[in-house]
Design a protein around this motif. Structure first.
Motif, PDB file in Angstrom:
ATOM      1  N   LEU A  20      -0.446  -2.863  -2.620  1.00  0.00           N
ATOM      2  CA  LEU A  20      -0.054  -1.667  -1.876  1.00  0.00           C
ATOM      3  C   LEU A  20       1.030  -2.038  -0.879  1.00  0.00           C
ATOM      4  CD1 LEU A  20      -0.461   1.274  -0.839  1.00  0.00           C
ATOM      5  CD2 LEU A  20      -2.251   0.368   0.620  1.00  0.00           C
ATOM      6  N   TYR A  21       2.101  -1.258  -0.880  1.00  0.00           N
ATOM      7  CA  TYR A  21       3.203  -1.438   0.055  1.00  0.00           C
ATOM      8  C   TYR A  21       3.343  -0.149   0.853  1.00  0.00           C
ATOM      9  CZ  TYR A  21       4.109  -4.949  -3.519  1.00  0.00           C
ATOM     10  OH  TYR A  21       3.969  -5.972  -4.408  1.00  0.00           O
ATOM     11  N   THR A  22       3.477  -0.231   2.176  1.00  0.00           N
ATOM     12  CA  THR A  22       3.556   0.962   3.016  1.00  0.00           C
ATOM     13  C   THR A  22       4.743   0.879   3.965  1.00  0.00           C
ATOM     14  OG1 THR A  22       2.114   0.024   4.700  1.00  0.00           O
ATOM     15  CG2 THR A  22       1.056   1.327   2.974  1.00  0.00           C
ATOM     16  N   TYR A  33       2.296   1.788  -4.983  1.00  0.00           N
ATOM     17  CA  TYR A  33       1.206   1.067  -5.617  1.00  0.00           C
ATOM     18  C   TYR A  33       1.724   0.383  -6.871  1.00  0.00           C
ATOM     19  CZ  TYR A  33      -2.041   3.832  -2.824  1.00  0.00           C
ATOM     20  OH  TYR A  33      -2.720   4.416  -1.789  1.00  0.00           O
ATOM     21  N   LYS A  34       1.289  -0.845  -7.097  1.00  0.00           N
ATOM     22  CA  LYS A  34       1.631  -1.557  -8.320  1.00  0.00           C
ATOM     23  C   LYS A  34       0.458  -1.402  -9.282  1.00  0.00           C
ATOM     24  CE  LYS A  34       3.574  -5.966  -9.740  1.00  0.00           C
ATOM     25  NZ  LYS A  34       3.937  -7.309  -9.279  1.00  0.00           N
ATOM     26  N   LYS A  35       0.667  -0.692 -10.375  1.00  0.00           N
ATOM     27  CA  LYS A  35      -0.389  -0.400 -11.343  1.00  0.00           C
ATOM     28  C   LYS A  35      -0.219  -1.261 -12.589  1.00  0.00           C
ATOM     29  CE  LYS A  35      -2.423   2.972  -9.184  1.00  0.00           C
ATOM     30  NZ  LYS A  35      -3.803   2.994  -8.835  1.00  0.00           N
ATOM     31  N   PHE A  47       3.290  -3.266 -15.981  1.00  0.00           N
ATOM     32  CA  PHE A  47       3.037  -2.633 -14.699  1.00  0.00           C
ATOM     33  C   PHE A  47       4.146  -1.658 -14.352  1.00  0.00           C
ATOM     34  CE2 PHE A  47       5.396  -6.442 -13.709  1.00  0.00           C
ATOM     35  CZ  PHE A  47       6.332  -6.018 -12.796  1.00  0.00           C
ATOM     36  N   ARG A  48       3.820  -0.707 -13.473  1.00  0.00           N
ATOM     37  CA  ARG A  48       4.769   0.253 -12.934  1.00  0.00           C
ATOM     38  C   ARG A  48       4.449   0.436 -11.465  1.00  0.00           C
ATOM     39  NH1 ARG A  48       8.403   2.667 -16.132  1.00  0.00           N
ATOM     40  NH2 ARG A  48       8.536   4.555 -14.928  1.00  0.00           N
ATOM     41  N   THR A  63      10.727  -0.844 -11.529  1.00  0.00           N
ATOM     42  CA  THR A  63      11.048  -1.917 -10.589  1.00  0.00           C
ATOM     43  C   THR A  63      10.735  -1.477  -9.166  1.00  0.00           C
ATOM     44  OG1 THR A  63      13.334  -1.221 -10.244  1.00  0.00           O
ATOM     45  CG2 THR A  63      12.929  -2.750 -12.060  1.00  0.00           C
ATOM     46  N   PHE A  64      10.444  -2.455  -8.310  1.00  0.00           N
ATOM     47  CA  PHE A  64      10.132  -2.135  -6.924  1.00  0.00           C
ATOM     48  C   PHE A  64      11.353  -1.554  -6.219  1.00  0.00           C
ATOM     49  CE2 PHE A  64       9.797  -3.019  -2.400  1.00  0.00           C
ATOM     50  CZ  PHE A  64       8.556  -2.461  -2.133  1.00  0.00           C
ATOM     51  N   LYS A  65      12.527  -2.061  -6.539  1.00  0.00           N
ATOM     52  CA  LYS A  65      13.750  -1.578  -5.897  1.00  0.00           C
ATOM     53  C   LYS A  65      13.965  -0.086  -6.189  1.00  0.00           C
ATOM     54  CE  LYS A  65      18.672  -2.480  -5.524  1.00  0.00           C
ATOM     55  NZ  LYS A  65      19.804  -3.319  -5.952  1.00  0.00           N
ATOM     56  N   ASN A  66      13.755   0.336  -7.430  1.00  0.00           N
ATOM     57  CA  ASN A  66      13.907   1.749  -7.777  1.00  0.00           C
ATOM     58  C   ASN A  66      12.812   2.595  -7.147  1.00  0.00           C
ATOM     59  OD1 ASN A  66      16.194   1.241  -9.268  1.00  0.00           O
ATOM     60  ND2 ASN A  66      15.104   1.106 -11.213  1.00  0.00           N
ATOM     61  N   ALA A  67      11.607   2.070  -7.043  1.00  0.00           N
ATOM     62  CA  ALA A  67      10.515   2.788  -6.374  1.00  0.00           C
ATOM     63  C   ALA A  67      10.806   2.935  -4.886  1.00  0.00           C
ATOM     64  CB  ALA A  67       9.202   2.058  -6.585  1.00  0.00           C
TER      65      ALA A  67
END
Length: 75
Positions: A20-22, A33-35, A47-48, A63-67
């Protein structure tokens, strides 16, 4: 559950087992959230990153950057 900044960003990462990143954006809470799941087609784990802003689901990105861009107001 402790928190630390994700390297190179201003997002907080929880270290209690959940991915979890906030971050606070405009006094509202954004969460990523990384699922994980197992893909029978790829025969591997995939994962997404799912994005929630102000308790509203915005979508998922690969990707985390796009999220991160989606959470901060991009597309």
């Amino acid at each position: 559950m402790s928190k630390k900044l994700l390297k190179g960003t201003d997002w907080l990462k929880t270290t209690g087992g959940a991915s979890l990143y906030t971050k606070k954006i405009n006094n509202k809470r954004a969460e990523i959230y990384k699922k994980w799941w197992f893909s029978k087609v790829k025969n591997n784990y995939c994962f997404r990153y799912q994005v929630i802003y102000n308790e509203q689901y915005l979508g998922s990105r690969s990707t985390f950057k796009n999220a991160m861009l989606l959470a901060e107001g991009g597309k």
